[in-house]
Every structure is written in structure tokens, then in C-alpha cells.
Design an enzyme around this catalytic site. Structure first.
Site, PDB file in Angstrom:
ATOM      1  N   LEU A 148       1.032  -0.904   0.067  1.00 31.57           N
ATOM      2  CA  LEU A 148      -0.347   0.397   0.238  1.00 31.57           C
ATOM      3  C   LEU A 148       0.721   1.347  -0.298  1.00 31.57           C
ATOM      4  O   LEU A 148       1.908   1.107   0.888  1.00 31.57           O
ATOM      5  CB  LEU A 148      -0.699  -0.007   1.350  1.00 31.57           C
ATOM      6  CG  LEU A 148      -0.442   0.165   2.614  1.00 31.57           C
ATOM      7  CD1 LEU A 148      -0.560   1.253   3.189  1.00 31.57           C
ATOM      8  CD2 LEU A 148      -1.766  -0.717   3.627  1.00 31.57           C
ATOM      9  N   CYS A 262       8.481   4.519   5.346  1.00 29.88           N
ATOM     10  CA  CYS A 262       8.507   2.391   4.147  1.00 29.88           C
ATOM     11  C   CYS A 262       9.912   3.073   3.060  1.00 29.88           C
ATOM     12  O   CYS A 262      11.336   2.463   3.602  1.00 29.88           O
ATOM     13  CB  CYS A 262       7.778   2.232   3.039  1.00 29.88           C
ATOM     14  SG  CYS A 262       6.454   1.830   4.204  1.00 29.88           S
TER      15      CYS A 262
END
Ligand code: UDX
Length: 436
Positions: A148, A262
């Protein structure tokens, strides 16, 4: 199906709510009482479009609840592990404390036949090690990475572009894969690719996808550096190479580079893991990717300094954006805030504005001045720098209107998101990244 989701941060909270929205009976579990309280009241603890709606809907339907008690996971057929794997304080590796603690706490509540599905981004080899602890309970450990994007997290979870199931060999693995197919039934039914593989491959799929994306961004930023010394324009270059569908235009946005929770930590953890495996040289380029990325922040600062005639001391600089990207209030490793902090360090009077991230930014960098209203933030600016390409700045800020507010006429486009011709026509000195 009855599902539990352990870890209710970005990944877990969205996953829990999304699974309830497709009809499952879900309990989200986290050790953070405040987070659980907020989620139980239908309030998203972070900015994510669409999340509050599916949270409320799930809670009202009775299909979604949150708890701090791991015992509430008992009885679920699938237990998703969605806790964080941040960078360790003293190195590049991923901190596995939370994953290990989550699995240990879950073990007493597992029943034979349960599936434990890891979603966290982990160093390759983690699943094999965790399986040794899970196997004696009769449950099956699988890896089911999540791809995601913040800002599109709800949509990406409900309607992903692919599903990956890393399972053990043999009938047990095939059964666990079928259980995951059942969990993701609406996506599977509409033909979303469902890829079954071994667990190590599934773990690697996730880190290599992020490594590739980071490399693509640093590639174009490297081209921006070359463009800067040759008078070329990296945005035109990106358009031209992007038409080759083997290359593609996406993620060729040159600017101040990537940040967030991330990409930066994942490429570092990948390097660290490759070193441990004796294959550091295979991903040595990721160090370069990281360095190019960090250099671009300094380049943006340099452009502001140049724009202001060589020094920024006591000059008013308005920084448009604080979040690591638009549609997010996330400031983890945000290049935008880093640029603001660097300018502040040079003695500039820095005013930061952002539609969503001011509260988070203020907590971490209280030394900066924050102004919610965009126009107020622009008032009296000697220079303006765009660092997060929110529509409020990129599309909706009219350069002629900005001229009526700012004191100076220098605009640095840290995301190459502004209409250079329009800003120049309104009398501004426009400085882009990798553009003449
Ligand atoms: C990323 C991956 O895209 C996602 O698949 C994974 O699950 C988690 O990490 P996210 O961190 O939400 O998602 O952000 P992403 O949209 O990938 O952007 C990352 C950073 O790269 C942002 O700071 C963004 O501004 C920057 N970026 C992106 C560029 O500098 N140029 C681009 O062309 C694209």
C-alpha cells in the site's frame, strides 16, 4: 471469516478496517491504549483518505473492533502481523523487536489450523525463523506482503494490483494459500493476480519492489545532477524516456527525493541484510541510491541560498509542505522537513505550512515557525520553496496572487511541480531541480 490484525499502525489499522469493509469479522490489536481508544471511537490516528469512513462503518456494523488484549485474537482463522520494522538506532538494519514480540504474544492464543500471515516488511529469512516458533502450535506461518501507498492505502488494500502469498512447501502451504484466497475473495474473484511462492521469495518481493522504486527515483535525480551542469531539463528528459513503456514515466519525478516510513529504511535494511548474507556487493548500488537521494535535499537548500544572492541569514523563507508526500500527514524521514530544518540551521526565518502535517511536524521540530493558512505563511517571504506537491500549492496557488503577499520574487520548486512559465511571467525568479 474471523480475522485478527496485530499491530494497528499505518498498515494494520488500514488492513483491519479494509477487511471488515469486505465483510470479515475483524479484531485489531495493539499495545498502545491511546491508539486503540481512538480507533474504537472510529477516529483514524493519522490522516488517510477514506479510512475514517470504513472505520465508522465497520464499528457500527459490529464487524470491527479493537483491543489491547492479545487473548481477543483467539478464535480467528487468520492472524495478520502488521507491526512496524523501523531502522535500528545504531545502524541500517531493521529493528525486529516488535515483530518478535507480537508473534511471541500471539503464540498462546493460536489453535491448530490457524494461519499466521506476516505483512510487515522484514529481512529475508525472518519467516523461516518465526515458523520454528509457530509450527509447534499447529498453526501455519505464511508471508503476505503489503504494497500500500500512503494516501491511497484504503484503495490499495481493498483493490490491490497483486496479491502475494509466501507459503511453506506441501499440502499445509497449499491449504494456507487457499485460506488467503478466501480472505481476499473479492479481489481474487475479479481476477487480481494471486501469486503463490515460497516464503523467502515473498519477503524479497516486498523489499525488492521498494528498492526498485527508490532506484528509479534516484536514477532520475542523478540525471537532474547531470542536467544541472549541462543546461538540460530533466523534466523533458523524463517525459521523453518515459514514453518507452519498458521505462515508464511513473516515479521519474525529479526533485528533493524520497522519504517516508518505507523506502529509506527498507533500502537500508536490505543493504544490511545482504551484508549479513555475504552478498553486500549485490545491492551496493543501494548505498549510492541513498546518497543521491540525500544530496538532493542539500541541492534544494543551495538553490534558495543562490536565489537570495548567496546567503539566507535572517531572510524570510516560506516552505510549502512538511509531509513526505501529498495526501499524507506523515513526516517520517520527510525530505520536505529536512530542507526546512537545514534552512533554519543557516539562520533563515523559516515559516512552514502544510494542509495536514503541521501538528506532527511541530512535535518533532518545535524550533520552526508553523502557519496553517497558506496565504499568511507567504506574507513577507523573501523566498518561497515548494517541497511537498500538494494541489494547494502546485495547482491552486496563482503566482500573481503570491506576488501580492511575498516580499521577494524567488521561488524554488523542490518537486518540479509548478508551472515554471507562469511563475516567470508573473515576475518570479523560478529555480527548479535539474532544470535551466
Ligand atoms: C512506498 C511504496 O510505493 C509502497 O508500494 C510501499 O508499500 C511503501 O512504500 P509510500 O511510502 O506511501 O509507498 O510512498 P510513495 O508514493 O512510494 O513515495 C515515496 C517517496 O518518493 C515520497 O517522498 C515521494 O515524494 C517520492 N517520490 C515519488 C519522488 O521523489 N519522485 C517520484 O517520482 C515519486
Amino acid at each position: 471469516m474471523k480475522l485478527s490484525v496485530v499491530g494497528c499502525g499505518y498498515l494494520g489499522a488500514v488492513h483491519a478496517a479494509a477487511m471488515a469493509s469486505i465483510g470479515h469479522d475483524v479484531v485489531g490489536i495493539d499495545v498502545d491504549e491511546r491508539k486503540i481508544e481512538s480507533l474504537s471511537a472510529g477516529r483514524a490516528p493519522f490522516f488517510e483518505p477514506g479510512l475514517a469512513e470504513i472505520l465508522t462503518e465497520g464499528i457500527e456494523s459490529g464487524r470491527l473492533r479493537f483491543s489491547t488484549d492479545m487473548a481477543d485474537a483467539a478464535g480467528a482463522q487468520v492472524h495478520f502481523i502488521g507491526v512496524g520494522t523501523p531502522q535500528v538506532k545504531d545502524g541500517y538494519a531493521a529493528d525486529m523487536t516488535y515483530v518478535n514480540a507480537a508473534v511471541d504474544a500471539l503464540l498462546p492464543h493460536l489453535s491448530p489450523g490457524d494461519v499466521v500471515a506476516g505483512k510487515s516488511t522484514v529481512p529475508v529469512g525472518t519467516a523461516a525463523a518465526l515458523a520454528e516458533r509457530v509450527d509447534p502450535t499447529g498453526a501455519t506461518l505464511v508471508w503476505n506482503p503489503e504494497f500500500l501507498r500512503e494516501g491511497w492505502a484504503v484503495q490499495d488494500t481493498i483493490d490491490p494490483d497483486r496479491l502475494v502469498a509466501g507459503v511453506p512447501e506441501g499440502p499445509e502451504g497449499l491449504r494456507a494459500a487457499q485460506v488467503l484466497r478466501d480472505v481476499y475473495h473479492p479481489s481474487v474473484a475479479k481476477g487480481t493476480p494471486f501469486l503463490v511462492m515460497d516464503r523467502a521469495t515473498a519477503e524479497l518481493v516486498k523489499v525488492s519492489a521498494n528498492a526498485f522504486l527508490a532506484t528509479k527515483i534516484s536514477f532520475i535525480n542523478a540525471m537532474a545532477e547531470i542536467a544541472e551542469v549541462t543546461g538540460a531539463d530533466v523534466t523533458q528528459l523524463a517525459d521523453a524516456i518515459g514514453y518507452d513503456d519498458r521505462i515508464g514515466r511513473k516515479f521519474l519525478g525529479a526533485g528533493i527525493g524520497f522519504g517516508g516510513g518505507c523506502l529509506p529504511k527498507d533500502i537500508r535494511a536490505f543493504s544490511a541484510r545482504a551484508e549479513e548474507l555475504g552478498r553486500g556487493e549485490s545491492v551496493a548500488f543501494l548505498r549510492e541510491v541513498d546518497e543521491i537521494n540525500l544530496r538532493r535535499r542539500e541541492r534544494a537548500v543551495q538553490l534558495v541560498v543562490e536565489g537570495l544572492g548567496g546567503q539566507v541569514f535572517e531572510k524570510n523563507v516560506t516552505v510549502l509542505g512538511a509531509a513526505f508526500k501529498p495526501h499524507s500527514d506523515d513526516i517520517r524521514d520527510s525530505p520536505a522537513l529536512d530542507v526546512a530544518v537545514r534552512l533554519h540551521g543557516l539562520g533563515a526565518n523559516v515559516t512552514v505550512t502544510d494542509p495536514a502535517a503541521i501538528n506532527n511536524a511541530r512535535r518533532v521540530h518545535p524550533q520552526l515557525t508553523y502557519v496553517e493558512d497558506r496565504d499568511l505563511a507567504l506574507t513577507g517571504a523573501d523566498a518561497v520553496i515548494l517541497v511537498t506537491e500538494w494541489d494547494e500549492y502546485r495547482r491552486e496557488l496563482d503566482p500573481t496572487h503570491a506576488s501580492t503577499l511575498a516580499a521577494g520574487r524567488v521561488v524554488v520548486d523542490g518537486r518540479n511541480g509548478l508551472d515554471a512559465a507562469a511563475w516567470r511571467a508573473a515576475g518570479w525568479t523560478y529555480l527548479g531541480m535539474g532544470r535551466p
